[in-house]
Design a protein around this motif. Sequence first.
Motif, PDB file in Angstrom:
ATOM      1  N   LEU A 175      40.728  24.820  32.929  1.00 52.05           N
ATOM      2  CA  LEU A 175      41.324  25.517  34.070  1.00 52.05           C
ATOM      3  C   LEU A 175      40.324  25.477  35.221  1.00 52.05           C
ATOM      4  N   ILE A 176      40.775  24.988  36.363  1.00 51.31           N
ATOM      5  CA  ILE A 176      39.879  24.863  37.518  1.00 51.31           C
ATOM      6  C   ILE A 176      40.451  25.683  38.668  1.00 51.31           C
ATOM      7  N   PRO A 177      39.827  26.807  39.006  1.00 50.83           N
ATOM      8  CA  PRO A 177      40.289  27.507  40.210  1.00 50.83           C
ATOM      9  C   PRO A 177      40.219  26.521  41.376  1.00 50.83           C
ATOM     10  N   VAL A 178      41.328  26.278  42.054  1.00 51.73           N
ATOM     11  CA  VAL A 178      41.371  25.163  43.015  1.00 51.73           C
ATOM     12  C   VAL A 178      40.265  25.314  44.065  1.00 51.73           C
ATOM     13  N   ASN A 179      39.626  24.204  44.369  1.00 50.19           N
ATOM     14  CA  ASN A 179      38.613  24.186  45.416  1.00 50.19           C
ATOM     15  C   ASN A 179      39.327  24.129  46.748  1.00 50.19           C
ATOM     16  N   GLU A 180      39.019  25.046  47.607  1.00 55.71           N
ATOM     17  CA  GLU A 180      39.736  25.069  48.889  1.00 55.71           C
ATOM     18  C   GLU A 180      39.127  24.030  49.817  1.00 55.71           C
ATOM     19  N   ILE A 220      43.721  14.388  31.549  1.00 59.52           N
ATOM     20  CA  ILE A 220      44.969  14.242  32.299  1.00 59.52           C
ATOM     21  C   ILE A 220      45.057  15.368  33.324  1.00 59.52           C
ATOM     22  N   SER A 221      45.254  15.004  34.583  1.00 59.68           N
ATOM     23  CA  SER A 221      45.426  16.011  35.619  1.00 59.68           C
ATOM     24  C   SER A 221      46.894  16.424  35.623  1.00 59.68           C
ATOM     25  N   LEU A 222      47.181  17.500  34.929  1.00 61.82           N
ATOM     26  CA  LEU A 222      48.570  17.904  34.754  1.00 61.82           C
ATOM     27  C   LEU A 222      49.014  18.848  35.887  1.00 61.82           C
ATOM     28  N   THR A 232      42.845  10.880  34.824  1.00 61.78           N
ATOM     29  CA  THR A 232      43.962  10.240  35.526  1.00 61.78           C
ATOM     30  C   THR A 232      45.029  11.264  35.908  1.00 61.78           C
ATOM     31  N   CYS A 233      45.689  10.991  37.035  1.00 61.60           N
ATOM     32  CA  CYS A 233      46.795  11.862  37.428  1.00 61.60           C
ATOM     33  C   CYS A 233      48.046  11.486  36.640  1.00 61.60           C
ATOM     34  N   GLY A 234      47.944  10.390  35.849  1.00 56.37           N
ATOM     35  CA  GLY A 234      49.055  10.053  34.969  1.00 56.37           C
ATOM     36  C   GLY A 234      49.733   8.729  35.262  1.00 56.37           C
ATOM     37  N   ALA A 250      31.483  20.561  47.187  1.00 56.15           N
ATOM     38  CA  ALA A 250      31.522  20.009  45.838  1.00 56.15           C
ATOM     39  C   ALA A 250      32.830  19.327  45.464  1.00 56.15           C
ATOM     40  N   ALA A 251      33.932  19.745  46.024  1.00 57.98           N
ATOM     41  CA  ALA A 251      35.193  19.097  45.642  1.00 57.98           C
ATOM     42  C   ALA A 251      35.184  17.668  46.161  1.00 57.98           C
ATOM     43  N   CYS A 252      35.477  16.746  45.258  1.00 58.90           N
ATOM     44  CA  CYS A 252      35.300  15.343  45.609  1.00 58.90           C
ATOM     45  C   CYS A 252      36.152  14.929  46.798  1.00 58.90           C
TER      46      CYS A 252
END
Length: 345
Positions: free
Chosen positions: A285-290, A212-214, A191-193, A330-332
């Motif tokens: 830690l997720i290197p952001v998917n561009e 939690i997507s912080l 959840t984003c919170g 791959a990024a949803c």
Amino acid sequence: MININEYTLDELEEYIEMLGEKKFHAKQIFKWLHKEKIESFDDMTDISKSLRDKLKEQTYILKLSIINVQKSKKDGTIKFLIKLEDDTAIESVFMKYNYGNSMCVSSQVGCKMGCKFCASTKEGYVRNLLASEIEGQIIAVEKYTGERISNVVYMGIGEPLDNYDNVVKSIRLINYPLGLNIGARHISLSTCGVVPNIYKLADENIQSTLSISLHCTTDIERKKIMPIANKYTINELLEACRYYIKTTGRRISFEYALINDVNDTKEDALNLVKLLRGMIAHVNLIPVNEIKNGVYIKSKEKNIEIFMNTLNSSGIVSTVRRELGSDIDAACGQLRQKHIEENNQ
Ligand code: SAH
């Protein structure tokens, strides 16, 4: 017509009794639908013709269709574009890990949350998924791959805690030993919170894991990339997390997308240590998917390493998420975004 897959076992028992039939048939039917994953009532070989006819008259078996498949040549990850009965589309991802097969499911068609870095939000929000449509993604993918799914993460399109009732019902459906039989401990909700629903979930007595997507460590920065931060502060969010840990005894995962020049300094890492100190937590830690038309780029390798080491040396367990399916969309939300764009041309 009634979507028969939407009934929990209790509801199915009630319905079968209402048809004037013996309650135990509900268990047989439930098993045919959710474990054997049959697509026709005629395959229910231990159910009488007359009961099958009654079912056919009033109900139908939900079937989701896979309309596009992307397979990663690198790691076996498969991304599915799945069409629902109203012709809207969602995405699901199948991933192979050494502990078993995992699936990432969608919980809504589109998303209202508006996180700036996320593709799911770009094509807007359409509707909530039904519990059976969430479960149906797993059924469709198990049938397609011929493999059993042992882990499910609610990290596809949508905000699970913005579709609370159906999501909780779907966990119960997926969980039934007579059905897919995936243990609640192998199910993870992200959840984003949506703070009030974290409290509600804690009291549900389901043993699922919470993520939690912080993504940021101060409210000011978080508000810039996550609109939900305007509604709930990080403190309120972490207070809800502490309640979740206390009530369920389950540890929480924090997702932190590392974005170049946005949230990836050593100072950010030290702030994160302060925020999470004393909590049974793990940081992903997720290197952001561009994403397409996105403005955010991945943190530099060196900064990712410093960030992770800062957390780990302060006793906050963190790992960099293995980037599965990096050669596919791959990024949803990306596949749906592409699908909608192509259909609009
Ligand atoms: N709405 C839920 C679940 C769906 S998103 C949530 O916000 O948690 C699943 C995870 O992927 C979240 O942590 C989300 O913030 C993250 N995410 C979305 N887009 C991303 C991107 N482009 N790169 C990295 N992570 C991303």
